[in-house]
Design an enzyme around this catalytic site. Structure first.
Site, PDB file in Angstrom:
ATOM      1  N   SER A  88       0.874  -1.197  -0.024  1.00  0.00           N
ATOM      2  CA  SER A  88      -0.029   0.069  -0.255  1.00  0.00           C
ATOM      3  C   SER A  88       0.865   1.314   0.076  1.00  0.00           C
ATOM      4  O   SER A  88       1.985   1.202   0.508  1.00  0.00           O
ATOM      5  CB  SER A  88      -0.907   0.130   1.147  1.00  0.00           C
ATOM      6  OG  SER A  88      -1.564   1.073   1.336  1.00  0.00           O
ATOM      7  N   TYR A 101      -0.672   0.737  10.637  1.00  0.00           N
ATOM      8  CA  TYR A 101      -0.783   0.011   9.285  1.00  0.00           C
ATOM      9  C   TYR A 101       0.200   0.499   8.405  1.00  0.00           C
ATOM     10  O   TYR A 101       0.824  -0.336   7.699  1.00  0.00           O
ATOM     11  CB  TYR A 101      -2.080   0.545   8.676  1.00  0.00           C
ATOM     12  CG  TYR A 101      -2.451  -0.040   7.359  1.00  0.00           C
ATOM     13  CD1 TYR A 101      -2.765  -1.336   7.104  1.00  0.00           C
ATOM     14  CD2 TYR A 101      -2.404   0.898   6.521  1.00  0.00           C
ATOM     15  CE1 TYR A 101      -3.205  -1.605   5.918  1.00  0.00           C
ATOM     16  CE2 TYR A 101      -2.637   0.493   4.983  1.00  0.00           C
ATOM     17  CZ  TYR A 101      -2.898  -0.661   4.721  1.00  0.00           C
ATOM     18  OH  TYR A 101      -3.270  -1.042   3.462  1.00  0.00           O
TER      19      TYR A 101
END
Length: 142
Positions: A88, A101
């Site tokens: 990501s 994250y």
């Protein structure tokens, strides 16, 4: 071509080796490993809960490591194959409330760069794709 699913957080028995064995039995070889496991735990750095952080790293990082280690001997023996890791942009585009994250995806990106350097001499391909925010079809991006 059907895919075999693997729970990246399942630690009972050696589920990665079991998935690799099932794949070889069914298809005779492994051409591509696509590591897609991951989810986003949202919390400020101060308020993150240890169990949630560890569960996220188990799915986003350690499950990916384990599955890749299980597949690499097969790909090396075949002298062909691809390893694709979906990461990501959060790994290098940080936002408040997503530090854990971001850290997990940064780990995937760094490890992917290193693993690419290790497997290239073996005639294997290994890349990470750092995708942006997922938006379901028909929904506007805010």
């Amino acid at each position: 071509m059907p895919a075999l699913r693997q729970d990246a957080q399942d630690r009972a028995g050696d589920p990665c080796d079991a998935a690799v064995t099932a794949t070889i039995e069914r298809f005779g070889c492994i051409d591509v490993l696509v590591n897609t496991a991951g989810y986003g735990y949202q919390a400020t750095v101060e308020e993150g809960e240890d169990a949630e952080i560890r569960a996220q790293f188990d799915a986003n990082v350690f499950g990916l490591f384990a599955m890749t280690r299980a597949v690499l001997p097969i790909l090396r023996k075949q002298r062909s194959g691809h390893i694709i890791k979906l990461s990501s942009v959060a790994g290098f585009n940080f936002r408040p409330g997503s530090g854990y994250y971001a850290a997990s995806k940064h780990a995937v990106d760094g490890w992917s760069d290193s693993s690419h350097a290790e497997v290239t001499p073996l005639a294997l391909a290994s890349r990470a794709s750092s995708r942006g925010r997922f938006v379901p079809i028909g929904r506007a991006v805010s």
